[in-house]
Write an enzyme that holds these catalytic residues in place. Sequence first.
Site, mmCIF file in Angstrom:
data_model
loop_
_atom_site.group_PDB
_atom_site.id
_atom_site.type_symbol
_atom_site.label_atom_id
_atom_site.label_comp_id
_atom_site.label_asym_id
_atom_site.label_seq_id
_atom_site.Cartn_x
_atom_site.Cartn_y
_atom_site.Cartn_z
ATOM 1 N N TYR A 121 0.846 -1.192 0.000
ATOM 2 C CA TYR A 121 0.000 0.000 0.000
ATOM 3 C C TYR A 121 0.881 1.241 0.000
ATOM 4 O O TYR A 121 1.744 1.397 0.862
ATOM 5 C CB TYR A 121 -0.944 0.032 1.203
ATOM 6 C CG TYR A 121 -1.907 1.192 1.103
ATOM 7 C CD1 TYR A 121 -2.909 1.180 0.134
ATOM 8 C CD2 TYR A 121 -1.796 2.314 1.919
ATOM 9 C CE1 TYR A 121 -3.783 2.247 -0.003
ATOM 10 C CE2 TYR A 121 -2.660 3.380 1.789
ATOM 11 C CZ TYR A 121 -3.654 3.352 0.816
ATOM 12 O OH TYR A 121 -4.516 4.417 0.674
ATOM 13 N N ASN A 205 -2.841 5.866 7.095
ATOM 14 C CA ASN A 205 -3.502 6.584 8.188
ATOM 15 C C ASN A 205 -4.125 5.590 9.173
ATOM 16 O O ASN A 205 -3.906 4.375 9.088
ATOM 17 C CB ASN A 205 -4.549 7.550 7.627
ATOM 18 C CG ASN A 205 -5.653 6.833 6.858
ATOM 19 O OD1 ASN A 205 -5.858 5.619 7.002
ATOM 20 N ND2 ASN A 205 -6.374 7.570 6.033
ATOM 21 N N THR A 228 2.240 8.856 11.784
ATOM 22 C CA THR A 228 3.663 8.947 12.084
ATOM 23 C C THR A 228 3.935 9.626 13.420
ATOM 24 O O THR A 228 3.157 10.469 13.875
ATOM 25 C CB THR A 228 4.398 9.690 10.952
ATOM 26 O OG1 THR A 228 5.796 9.554 11.124
ATOM 27 C CG2 THR A 228 4.032 11.164 10.924
ATOM 28 N N GLN A 250 7.399 16.501 10.754
ATOM 29 C CA GLN A 250 6.586 15.286 10.844
ATOM 30 C C GLN A 250 5.131 15.602 11.153
ATOM 31 O O GLN A 250 4.230 14.889 10.730
ATOM 32 C CB GLN A 250 7.157 14.348 11.905
ATOM 33 C CG GLN A 250 8.457 13.673 11.487
ATOM 34 C CD GLN A 250 8.329 12.910 10.185
ATOM 35 O OE1 GLN A 250 8.851 13.322 9.151
ATOM 36 N NE2 GLN A 250 7.628 11.795 10.206
ATOM 37 N N HIS A 253 2.328 15.589 8.483
ATOM 38 C CA HIS A 253 1.742 14.374 7.929
ATOM 39 C C HIS A 253 0.235 14.331 8.141
ATOM 40 O O HIS A 253 -0.506 13.875 7.280
ATOM 41 C CB HIS A 253 2.370 13.137 8.586
ATOM 42 C CG HIS A 253 3.553 12.606 7.851
ATOM 43 N ND1 HIS A 253 3.452 11.745 6.785
ATOM 44 C CD2 HIS A 253 4.877 12.800 8.021
ATOM 45 C CE1 HIS A 253 4.656 11.433 6.334
ATOM 46 N NE2 HIS A 253 5.549 12.070 7.072
ATOM 47 N N GLU A 318 8.205 5.976 16.805
ATOM 48 C CA GLU A 318 8.626 5.519 15.488
ATOM 49 C C GLU A 318 9.979 6.115 15.081
ATOM 50 O O GLU A 318 10.921 5.397 14.775
ATOM 51 C CB GLU A 318 7.547 5.930 14.482
ATOM 52 C CG GLU A 318 7.842 5.599 13.055
ATOM 53 C CD GLU A 318 6.814 6.200 12.109
ATOM 54 O OE1 GLU A 318 6.776 5.753 10.951
ATOM 55 O OE2 GLU A 318 6.076 7.131 12.503
ATOM 56 N N HIS A 319 10.058 7.433 15.018
ATOM 57 C CA HIS A 319 11.300 8.123 14.670
ATOM 58 C C HIS A 319 11.873 8.791 15.909
ATOM 59 O O HIS A 319 11.151 9.487 16.620
ATOM 60 C CB HIS A 319 11.062 9.226 13.623
ATOM 61 C CG HIS A 319 10.361 8.770 12.389
ATOM 62 N ND1 HIS A 319 8.992 8.914 12.206
ATOM 63 C CD2 HIS A 319 10.834 8.183 11.260
ATOM 64 C CE1 HIS A 319 8.662 8.445 11.026
ATOM 65 N NE2 HIS A 319 9.756 7.986 10.419
ATOM 66 N N GLU A 406 4.256 -36.548 29.451
ATOM 67 C CA GLU A 406 3.143 -35.653 29.125
ATOM 68 C C GLU A 406 1.850 -36.405 28.828
ATOM 69 O O GLU A 406 0.802 -35.778 28.617
ATOM 70 C CB GLU A 406 3.526 -34.788 27.912
ATOM 71 C CG GLU A 406 4.715 -33.862 28.198
ATOM 72 C CD GLU A 406 5.127 -33.063 26.975
ATOM 73 O OE1 GLU A 406 4.613 -33.341 25.872
ATOM 74 O OE2 GLU A 406 5.961 -32.145 27.129
ATOM 75 N N HIS A 411 2.097 -39.832 20.398
ATOM 76 C CA HIS A 411 3.414 -39.281 20.095
ATOM 77 C C HIS A 411 4.497 -40.312 20.450
ATOM 78 O O HIS A 411 5.454 -40.517 19.696
ATOM 79 C CB HIS A 411 3.663 -37.997 20.900
ATOM 80 C CG HIS A 411 2.974 -36.781 20.354
ATOM 81 N ND1 HIS A 411 1.617 -36.677 20.265
ATOM 82 C CD2 HIS A 411 3.493 -35.605 19.875
ATOM 83 C CE1 HIS A 411 1.304 -35.494 19.766
ATOM 84 N NE2 HIS A 411 2.426 -34.825 19.512
#
Length: 428
Positions: A121, A205, A228, A250, A253, A318-319, A406, A411
């Site tokens: 995207y 978004n 962001t 930023q 945005h 994030e940043h 177990e 098994h």
Amino acid sequence: MIKFLKKGKSESEILEADLKVKQVVSTMLKDIEDGGDAKVKEYSARLDNWSPDAFRLSADQIQDIVASVPQQTIDDIKFAQRQIKFFAQKQRESILDIEVETIPGVFLGHKNIPVNSVGCYIPGGRYPMVASSHMSILTAKVAGVKRVIACTPPINGEVPSATIAAMYLAGADEIYLLGGVQALAAMAIGTETINPVDMLVGPGNAYVAEAKRQLFGRVGIDLFAGPTEILVIADETADAEMVACDLLGQAEHGPTSPGALITTSETLAYETLAEIERQLKTLPTADIAEVAWRENGSIILVDTEEEAIAEADRLAYEHVEVLTRNPDVFLNKMTNYGALFLGPETNVAYGDKVIGTNHTLPTNKAAKYTGGLWVGKFLKNCTYQRCTPEASVIIGEYAERLCEIEGFMGHKEQASLRVRRYSRQEVQ
């Protein structure tokens, strides 16, 4: 001691807004799953004023669009893509298949297998996010993904030519002019004209992020990448003009984008507040940035670098830009962040657009458990094993006893069958 000089929205206010987004997205996904292409077209017409006969661009359409883009723009896109591709290739080279003999006759290994198909995207809206084409499509191709499709929305009913050019140059196998939740749903669920993919990647978004969250499980996703975030960590060596510039850079945005300053300097904190007000008077995108800063901006005053590190890790933004005397302190000690930008010579815009690291990064505290999008996200680490008959007897005897502890008797019988059969071979 930690002191807030400015606070953004409370967590309860954010959660209330998130609930509304969840309800809208849930309805849209159900509609598109039931209605296919018709519902995709309906949502695209209503939300993007876009309802073509086909959302997929033909090869001729793509060539015409690319030809319309100025050569300087093409050259700039190619330069950015060379940087992203180079770093992604180096990352891919660091990821190795292995096979080891753990005890005589027991061989264990893993292979790193690319996902077969990925939907990327590429956000649009007010800003055509050209760089997201490099970050997702190109990185997937470096990883070896066979089918990479990509969606980007029209902008005010028009084709975002530079974005389409970047998607083509990055190597997209199919390009769709389609945006928002309807694009994510079409790629993940599939329609009459769009074959579904195995994985969704890319930023967006709050609605795009929520669509990825709700589609996770039906398909894989890279990470939750919503609005962001930027955190600037600064001391008295930083200057307010740069701090304010980077925070507002930023904030433009979108109105829900958080920005924060953590500083050991009260003087810098107040100078930054004043500088933000000054820069908002001339910033072309101040209509968005001012709302984002007013509603989601924070300034946090701390006494020491240790407090700054602890608070930064708590925020897990994030940043994270580090404008301090010794940025490497934060590189060595911080644990929760999407990407670090060390020193005044670099900034988030470099990372977002051109320098080579990926700009699709974790938000909403997801940095506490994941890093950003990278070539490794498109690889499945798949293990395998093999044994010689003699080794199978040794492992089988341990497995028998451990299964019995177990109560897994079926098994146990898997192990016992091999112990009997391969022990008999030894006798023969």
